[in-house]
Scaffold this motif. Structure first.
Motif, PDB file in Angstrom:
ATOM      1  N   ASN A   1       2.216   4.924  -3.347  1.00  0.00           N
ATOM      2  CA  ASN A   1       2.431   6.384  -3.368  1.00  0.00           C
ATOM      3  C   ASN A   1       3.758   6.745  -4.024  1.00  0.00           C
ATOM      4  O   ASN A   1       4.107   7.916  -4.116  1.00  0.00           O
TER       5      ASN A   1
ATOM      6  N   LYS B   1      -6.107   0.074  -1.133  1.00  0.00           N
ATOM      7  CA  LYS B   1      -6.575   1.278  -0.442  1.00  0.00           C
ATOM      8  C   LYS B   1      -8.020   1.112   0.049  1.00  0.00           C
ATOM      9  O   LYS B   1      -8.864   2.007  -0.071  1.00  0.00           O
ATOM     10  N   SER B   2      -8.291  -0.080   0.593  1.00  0.00           N
ATOM     11  CA  SER B   2      -9.576  -0.348   1.210  1.00  0.00           C
ATOM     12  C   SER B   2      -9.324  -1.270   2.396  1.00  0.00           C
ATOM     13  O   SER B   2      -8.395  -2.089   2.364  1.00  0.00           O
TER      14      SER B   2
ATOM     15  N   ARG C   1       0.853  -1.205   0.000  1.00  0.00           N
ATOM     16  CA  ARG C   1       0.000   0.000   0.000  1.00  0.00           C
ATOM     17  C   ARG C   1       0.886   1.253   0.000  1.00  0.00           C
ATOM     18  O   ARG C   1       0.660   2.178  -0.772  1.00  0.00           O
TER      19      ARG C   1
ATOM     20  N   ASP D   1      -4.213   1.219  -7.551  1.00  0.00           N
ATOM     21  CA  ASP D   1      -5.217   2.236  -7.937  1.00  0.00           C
ATOM     22  C   ASP D   1      -4.802   2.951  -9.225  1.00  0.00           C
ATOM     23  O   ASP D   1      -5.234   4.079  -9.490  1.00  0.00           O
TER      24      ASP D   1
ATOM     25  N   TRP E   1      -9.078   3.288   2.717  1.00  0.00           N
ATOM     26  CA  TRP E   1      -8.002   3.188   3.715  1.00  0.00           C
ATOM     27  C   TRP E   1      -6.651   3.442   3.049  1.00  0.00           C
ATOM     28  O   TRP E   1      -6.381   2.887   1.997  1.00  0.00           O
ATOM     29  N   ASP E   2      -5.793   4.282   3.677  1.00  0.00           N
ATOM     30  CA  ASP E   2      -4.472   4.496   3.085  1.00  0.00           C
ATOM     31  C   ASP E   2      -3.435   4.664   4.179  1.00  0.00           C
ATOM     32  O   ASP E   2      -2.613   5.591   4.135  1.00  0.00           O
TER      33      ASP E   2
END
Ligand code: BV8
Length: 228
Positions: free
Chosen positions: A64, A113-114, A60, A95, A126-127
Motif C-alpha cells: 500500500n 493479497k490472497s 502485504r 499486485d 485478503w488485505d
C-alpha cells in the motif's frame, strides 16, 4: 511486433524493483534478510508460524506504499493495444501488474493479497494481517496462511502456462534471475517449441544463454522501449 500473434511474458521481482519492492537475490534483498528455509517453506511455517505470518504481513502492508512503475504501465498498454493473445505469467506476489491496468495476469507463485485456509482449502481475497489468526471468511476456522507458493509446493496453473507457451510465438522474460524452477525452465520449453525468446533484465541472468536475444538494463527503460 509484426507477425506476432501470441505472447507469453514472464516477470520476476526485477520488474517491481523500481517501484521500491525488494528483490530476492540482489544485494540487501529479501533472502539476505531472512533464510528461505525459515520464511518460504511449509517446514518453516510449521516450525515458526509467527515468523512467517509477520514476514508476509510486512510485505502485504508495504504494497500500500508503492505504485506500479513505467514497466508495469508499458505492459498494460501493450495488453490493450495488442490484437493477439497476451498472457503475463508473474512469479511476483505483488499486485502492481493489475494496478497498472493489466488483466491477463497469472500469479504462478500466488499473491500477497490472497489468503489460503489450511482447514477448508479455500482461497479468499485478503488485505489484512494474519498474525492474530483471523477467521477464514469461508469456514470461520482460525487457520489462514499466506496464499503464496513456497519451495517444495506446486506452482499454480502450470497446465495453463504450458498451453500458452505451446500457442506462443514470442516469450519475453523480464526482471528474473532464472534461479527458481519451474519458471526458470520456461525459456528452454519455449525454445524446444520453436518460440522466439527475449530477455530484458538488469544484468545477465542464470538463463541468459538460453535466450535468442538478451538485453541488459532497467525494466523502467527497457520495457517501454520494447513495447513502443
Ligand atoms: C516446485 C514465494 C515441485 C512467494 C517463491 C528443478 C525442477 C523443479 C523444481 C526444482 C528444481 N530444482 C529445484 C527445485 C525446487 C525449487 C527451486 O527451484 N529451487 C531453486 C532455489 C533451485 N522450486 C520449487 O520448490 C517450486 N516448486 O518445483 O514444486 C513439485 C512437484 C510436485 C508436487 C509438489 C511440488 C516452487 C518455487 C516457488 C518458491 N516461491 N516465492 C514469495 O515469498 O514471494 S520463489 C521467489 O524466487 C520468488 O517468488 C520468485 O518467483 C523467485 C525468483 O526470484 P526472481 O523473481 O527472479 O527475483 P530475484 O531476486 O532472484 O532476481 C531479480 C532479478 O531482477 C535479477 O536478475 C536482477 O538482476 C533483476 N533486476 C533487479 N532490478 C532490476 C532488475 N531487472 C530489471 N530492472 C530492474 N530495475
Amino acid at each position: 511486433m509484426s507477425g506476432v500473434r501470441n505472447i507469453v511474458i514472464l516477470t520476476g521481482a526485477g520488474i517491481s524493483a523500481e517501484s521500491g519492492i525488494d528483490t530476492f537475490r540482489d544485494a540487501g534483498g529479501l533472502w539476505e534478510q531472512h533464510r528461505v528455509e525459515d520464511v518460504a517453506t511449509p517446514e518453516g511455517f510449521a516450525r515458526d508460524p509467527n515468523l512467517v505470518l509477520n514476514f508476509y504481513d510486512m510485505r502485504r502492508a508495504a504494497l500500500n506504499t508503492v505504485v506500479p512503475n513505467r514497466a508495469h504501465e508499458a505492459l498494460a498498454r501493450l495488453e490493450r493495444a495488442f490484437g493477439g493473445e497476451l498472457l503475463i505469467v508473474t512469479q511476483n506476489v505483488d499486485d502492481l501488474h493489475e494496478r497498472a491496468g493489466a488483466s491477463q495476469v497469472l500469479h504462478m507463485h500466488g499473491e500477497l493479497k490472497s489468503a489460503l485456509c489450511t482447514s477448508c482449502g479455500m482461497r479468499s481475497a485478503w488485505d489484512a494481517p494474519m498474525i492474530d489468526r483471523p477467521p477464514c471468511p469461508v469456514c470461520r476456522a482460525p487457520t489462514l496462511r499466506p496464499d503464496v507458493v513456497w519451495f517444495g509446493e506446486m506452482p499454480y496453473q502450470m497446465d495453463r502456462i504450458y498451453a500458452a507457451l505451446r500457442r506462443a510465438d514470442l516469450c519475453v522474460s523480464i526482471g528474473t534471475s532464472g534461479a527458481v524452477y519451474p519458471a526458470a525452465g520456461f525459456v528452454r520449453d519455449a525454445r524446444e517449441l520453436g518460440v522466439r525468446t527475449l530477455e530484458l533484465n538488469l544484468e545477465r541472468s542464470e538463463g541468459s544463454h538460453w535466450f535468442h536475444e538478451s538485453r541488459q538494463g532497467r525494466a523502467g527503460e527497457l520495457v517501454p522501449a520494447w513495447v513502443e
